[in-house]
Design a protein around this motif. Structure first.
Motif, mmCIF file in Angstrom:
data_model
loop_
_atom_site.group_PDB
_atom_site.id
_atom_site.type_symbol
_atom_site.label_atom_id
_atom_site.label_comp_id
_atom_site.label_asym_id
_atom_site.label_seq_id
_atom_site.Cartn_x
_atom_site.Cartn_y
_atom_site.Cartn_z
ATOM 1 N N ALA D 126 10.754 -8.119 0.407
ATOM 2 C CA ALA D 126 11.509 -9.357 0.197
ATOM 3 C C ALA D 126 10.822 -10.268 -0.818
ATOM 4 N N LEU D 127 9.499 -10.208 -0.883
ATOM 5 C CA LEU D 127 8.771 -11.085 -1.808
ATOM 6 C C LEU D 127 8.753 -10.538 -3.234
ATOM 7 N N GLY D 128 8.920 -9.245 -3.375
ATOM 8 C CA GLY D 128 8.912 -8.645 -4.709
ATOM 9 C C GLY D 128 7.531 -8.166 -5.106
ATOM 10 N N PRO D 129 7.474 -7.332 -6.138
ATOM 11 C CA PRO D 129 6.236 -6.637 -6.487
ATOM 12 C C PRO D 129 5.154 -7.527 -7.093
ATOM 13 N N GLU D 130 5.492 -8.739 -7.496
ATOM 14 C CA GLU D 130 4.502 -9.590 -8.179
ATOM 15 C C GLU D 130 3.758 -10.542 -7.243
ATOM 16 N N ALA D 131 4.125 -10.544 -5.966
ATOM 17 C CA ALA D 131 3.538 -11.535 -5.053
ATOM 18 C C ALA D 131 2.211 -11.043 -4.488
ATOM 19 N N PRO D 132 1.098 -11.723 -4.769
ATOM 20 C CA PRO D 132 -0.185 -11.321 -4.171
ATOM 21 C C PRO D 132 -0.256 -11.844 -2.734
ATOM 22 N N VAL D 133 -0.513 -10.929 -1.811
ATOM 23 C CA VAL D 133 -0.431 -11.267 -0.393
ATOM 24 C C VAL D 133 -1.792 -11.115 0.290
ATOM 25 N N VAL D 134 -2.102 -12.093 1.148
ATOM 26 C CA VAL D 134 -3.278 -12.044 2.012
ATOM 27 C C VAL D 134 -2.821 -11.656 3.417
ATOM 28 N N PHE D 135 -3.372 -10.590 3.949
ATOM 29 C CA PHE D 135 -3.104 -10.203 5.334
ATOM 30 C C PHE D 135 -4.053 -10.982 6.221
ATOM 31 N N GLN D 136 -3.500 -11.832 7.093
ATOM 32 C CA GLN D 136 -4.357 -12.596 8.005
ATOM 33 C C GLN D 136 -4.505 -11.840 9.313
ATOM 34 N N ASP D 137 -5.686 -11.358 9.590
ATOM 35 C CA ASP D 137 -5.954 -10.548 10.783
ATOM 36 C C ASP D 137 -6.691 -11.405 11.803
ATOM 37 N N PHE D 138 -5.937 -12.041 12.664
ATOM 38 C CA PHE D 138 -6.511 -13.039 13.577
ATOM 39 C C PHE D 138 -5.952 -12.804 14.989
ATOM 40 N N PRO D 139 -6.343 -11.678 15.606
ATOM 41 C CA PRO D 139 -5.724 -11.302 16.881
ATOM 42 C C PRO D 139 -5.923 -12.314 18.001
ATOM 43 N N GLN D 140 -7.018 -13.075 17.990
ATOM 44 C CA GLN D 140 -7.213 -14.074 19.052
ATOM 45 C C GLN D 140 -6.087 -15.098 19.043
ATOM 46 N N SER D 141 -5.498 -15.334 17.899
ATOM 47 C CA SER D 141 -4.421 -16.308 17.805
ATOM 48 C C SER D 141 -3.044 -15.643 17.826
ATOM 49 N N THR D 142 -2.894 -14.526 17.122
ATOM 50 C CA THR D 142 -1.572 -13.890 17.046
ATOM 51 C C THR D 142 -1.305 -12.960 18.230
ATOM 52 N N LEU D 158 0.956 -0.795 -0.140
ATOM 53 C CA LEU D 158 1.597 -1.998 -0.664
ATOM 54 C C LEU D 158 0.674 -2.624 -1.697
ATOM 55 N N ASP D 159 1.036 -2.495 -2.952
ATOM 56 C CA ASP D 159 0.183 -3.039 -4.010
ATOM 57 C C ASP D 159 -0.039 -4.537 -3.855
ATOM 58 N N GLN D 160 0.942 -5.199 -3.226
ATOM 59 C CA GLN D 160 0.835 -6.656 -3.117
ATOM 60 C C GLN D 160 -0.307 -7.116 -2.202
ATOM 61 N N ILE D 161 -0.657 -6.280 -1.250
ATOM 62 C CA ILE D 161 -1.679 -6.720 -0.283
ATOM 63 C C ILE D 161 -3.049 -6.534 -0.908
ATOM 64 N N VAL D 162 -3.559 -7.625 -1.447
ATOM 65 C CA VAL D 162 -4.792 -7.570 -2.234
ATOM 66 C C VAL D 162 -5.992 -8.143 -1.489
ATOM 67 N N MET D 163 -5.731 -8.837 -0.395
ATOM 68 C CA MET D 163 -6.834 -9.519 0.292
ATOM 69 C C MET D 163 -6.655 -9.478 1.802
ATOM 70 N N LEU D 164 -7.774 -9.338 2.494
ATOM 71 C CA LEU D 164 -7.810 -9.463 3.947
ATOM 72 C C LEU D 164 -8.459 -10.789 4.306
ATOM 73 N N LYS D 165 -7.732 -11.619 5.048
ATOM 74 C CA LYS D 165 -8.409 -12.746 5.704
ATOM 75 C C LYS D 165 -8.882 -12.214 7.040
ATOM 76 N N HIS D 166 -10.149 -11.978 7.121
ATOM 77 C CA HIS D 166 -10.756 -11.304 8.249
ATOM 78 C C HIS D 166 -11.159 -12.333 9.285
ATOM 79 N N GLU D 167 -10.493 -12.283 10.451
ATOM 80 C CA GLU D 167 -11.037 -13.093 11.547
ATOM 81 C C GLU D 167 -10.837 -12.442 12.912
ATOM 82 N N ASP D 168 -10.861 -11.132 12.942
ATOM 83 C CA ASP D 168 -10.985 -10.453 14.217
ATOM 84 C C ASP D 168 -12.394 -10.755 14.746
ATOM 85 N N CYS D 169 -12.533 -10.770 16.059
ATOM 86 C CA CYS D 169 -13.852 -11.048 16.641
ATOM 87 C C CYS D 169 -13.995 -10.315 17.956
#
Lengths: 305, 305, 305, 305
Positions: D126-142, D158-169
């Motif tokens: 839905a966002l299209g191929p040009e959107a750089p996306v951060v995957f937020q991995d925060f299981p304590q909250s989600t 998915l080429d768009q997923i370029v970054m991990l926001k890492h906050e699993d603990c």
């Protein structure tokens, strides 16, 4: 026996195993001595971080016997169980052998407050009027959130519930709320010892906690913090605490921290083998190098204290 | 031994207690006979609805012994446990005594799929290559969601995992997905028996389930539904099923339904006492009147079938 | 306006979309007429099954406007929101336009009972004293368990809370507890309408529920069941209900059931397109064949009723 | 635009409100300047700690506009939403206005890994191929646990997923696992910035994290730690970090910490008013005195750094 005025540091004791996975009784002795030498007020055994749910009943009995034989310090025994009858059997065994109190967390089932309340009434009825009980309030682990009002009601209605093991997070205001009610009068005092690995200990003491009930592998840090605070030196207490905070917060990672704790205890000579029982956490070479570095930094910062 | 082609109805057996809370072994005999008379293919004992987590290890051994002594039907034994070693000890005990398979649910800890996978690898390693294992997929109770891809991977990588106890909900498409992969070839067949009290049984059979593994107090309804369906009469199967559906859906209420089930079994003469172990559900007078009425309605609808 | 004596069937309305995902206003008209023709007492829009959390505020306004323009039946509007201010804005919009009440579920945050209580006090304060509020008690979805005592306290302390949308499960005893307190006197009556797709409706009515607030795609089944029960014919009510139970329990599967419901509504001519908004459930060809068969079976069983 | 090699500190920006609860745009300017003066690499706005779920879409647009007008630093925008269409609309708005990337957490619904995977495929489509996306991995909250294997698969597919926001603990080994795979070759690099308030930042950097994406009210501490570490001085980095750790761990308390953070930002002159939107946390007089003391202690320890 613990009571509504108990204070100090009750260290949550690890349960040492040997490389085959068997309970290592010689290490139990060493560990008890290590904790005693650090100046703890008492011990709490068979808690979550004591891997109680991976021990058979026979093993729990044997651990209770061994610890009580080794020390004259007061010993609280974790007896949380899915069934009331098994909980009461273990609790009565522990009290008969000389335990100073019993710790119970609401089991996974009764998440609704009325069910938590019924559960504790049933548990206290089964244990009898002489059993001093610690209510373990640890919603991050039990998934059972509990209002301050319910804690107060349980404390009022059940004479046996003499202590709160406080580890809700955020939880600082729970302490303040409970202490404010007591200051107004008309309710029974509740001893409050705090958990969460000690992560907020200076703040918890300032809000009226009586000490800590948690399992940091540097128990002298908890003991020193509580002692200085209670001696009227809160800044010195916090200065001491802050030196240990980097490794304390490393050890406090949920679940995984148990492996950190056991490795540190082994490194410090308190137990022979750092293994947890499967499916418990295991440290990789990277984890160990990281931890060794943190232990060394802690040593450098706290040398001579 | 159960295998990847096992079909039929494995009834989840209640564990009967007497009024003092002790295991009622005479009622175990009666209950096994009752289930056998209803035409079940096998039994599953010490599952969640068998209150296994409120039994001591000695009691579990005694229940296994008694059931296996009473029947020649295949018996699956629930061995879920927080620790691998205890799980394996109980599993090996059961297999030595003649159990046809072992049922394991992922324990509360390992909610992440890689941890579930490690847990089952460790459990199967500890049980040995000859142990037939049922993977219990019941996320509503375990809080551990599992993708079809992980179920397939466990089935492929671990020869021991021969059966899925399917009770994800919504879960109909999980069956379709797994069966479609098998139809394409290149993967091992997995026996699929379904749970959730049988609430979706006709649809599950139509999608490729091999039968049911659940504990409805009218086991003849499950047996008849599966038998007619497998005889090529899906409409007759569903007509039969629908007559029992009102009381089946009443019994299937999470947690509380166990008290409904045990009362119904008592009313039908299969056990002497309907009590669950504390802190289990108890029926009020209103609950009993409501249930008596539903039992009477069921009797009227199914008379002479 | 709804009040503490409101009874009957408030149907939880689906929100129809066209194939492009836009709100389909013509289908809203058709759907409202369909519900009215089935004899419902009122409608509840923008609930969980109305996909409210996938609509923008503008869309919610437009849906409210369209429904209120189409019918004179009382309309309850779901206004659950993470923020009190947005909740109040939407609530006041709805009331200004003529809504008969507002429905609020405790948001994901405040799982502790004291926080739920504060949340409803804040929400009612923001909405003002004239807003009739429905407390939606649906812990399976909100993950917020609530004791009967808290429901009573909210009903007593907040005049606005006039109705309980009851869908705790197991929950039959919650109704009995609340009604027993009212029978003893000294507390305000609370209207109780029940949810869970209607799965336990005959039992809920017998225990004192005033009707249903749920969204079954055969609303005439809910209407008929409540009408016969309130006319003093509980057995006839349950006979009617039981004929619809097979498809009702199929539709009631958590989450996925919405796609079943919308397809059925489309098949019955009530809406033009069955799509849910992404990431909502979608039916496969297998799902549709299965559902068509259940619809046909329902038609055969209920023909001429 | 962010990419797979982005590093540094992206500060999670608070959203300032005035005493009436309205967005305080003047404070947005001040806050952006404050963060820029601290040397951050970029900003992340409308995250969980930006109270995004309490803002209307119009307000979110206005916040995006204001921040982008104020700074030339790269700005990541949180666009998590229950619906794909709304998520894509907000994402496209932000990118059109000049955002450097979009952050998405798996919404509460799709806890099963296959559903998380479908959700991100649908969102990226839905966002299209040009959107750089951060995957937020925060299981304590989600409440959505995610295996390293799924993160890798999403990054590969998915080429768009370029970054991990890492906050699993606990999450340190997740970083090590992902970096070890990259070292072996054959997979795409993923930028990893870490959250959890920075609580484990020195260890995360040592394991291969590229920096932090979190919201500590002393951003200079995060900036300094990352800068020193990347300059090859890990011990100096950790010495710096440790001086801030007491207040960092105080601010990091789940949920409640936001009030601590906003008060601290106000005390430091970065925003005019510390209020959160209801039902957000509020500080008591005790909380404020405690925090003032911690701020003073932090000032004393870090003076002149």
């Amino acid at each position: 026996m613990i009571d509504r005025h108990t204070s100090g540091v009750f260290i949550i004791a690890a349960t040492p195993f040997d490389a085959s996975g068997a309970v290592d009784f010689a290490s139990i002795d060493r560990l008890v001595d290590f904790y005693a030498a650090a100046g703890v007020t008492g011990l709490t055994i068979l808690g979550m971080m004591g891997e109680a749910n991976k021990l058979t009943i026979e093993e729990r009995h044997a651990v209770i016997d061994r610890v009580l034989a080794r020390t004259d310090l007061p010993v609280v025994v974790g007896v949380s169980d899915a069934g009331i009858a098994n909980l009461a059997d273990l609790g009565n065994y522990a009290l008969d052998k000389g335990a100073a109190g019993l710790m119970i967390a609401p089991s996974a089932g009764p998440a609704r407050e009325d069910r938590v309340e019924s559960f504790f009434h049933a548990a206290c009825r089964a244990l009898g009027p002489e059993a001093p009980v610690v209510f373990q309030d640890f919603p991050q682990s039990t998934n059972v959130p509990v209002s301050p009002a319910l804690i107060r009601r349980l404390s009022q209605d059940l004479d046996q519930i003499v202590m709160l093991k406080h580890e809700d997070c955020p939880g600082l205001n729970k302490i303040s709320t409970l202490r404010a009610e007591e200051a107004e009068g008309g309710v029974k005092r509740l001893s409050i010892l705090t958990g969460n690995g000690g992560l907020y200990l200076p703040q918890e003491l300032a809000r009226g906690a009586d000490g800590a009930m948690t399992g940091f592998a540097f128990p002298e840090a908890l003991v020193g913090t509580v002692r200085l605070f209670r001696a009227g030196q809160p800044d010195a207490a916090e200065d001491l605490f802050d030196r240990y905070l980097p490794i304390l917060r490393h050890e406090q990672q949920p679940g995984w921290g148990l492996a950190v704790r056991k490795y540190t205890l082994m490194r410090r000579g308190a137990i022979a083998c750092a293994d947890t029982r499967a499916p418990g956490p295991k440290l990789t070479a990277t984890d160990i190098a990281e931890l060794d570095r943190l232990i060394a930094r802690t040593g450098a910062k706290t040398k001579g204290m």
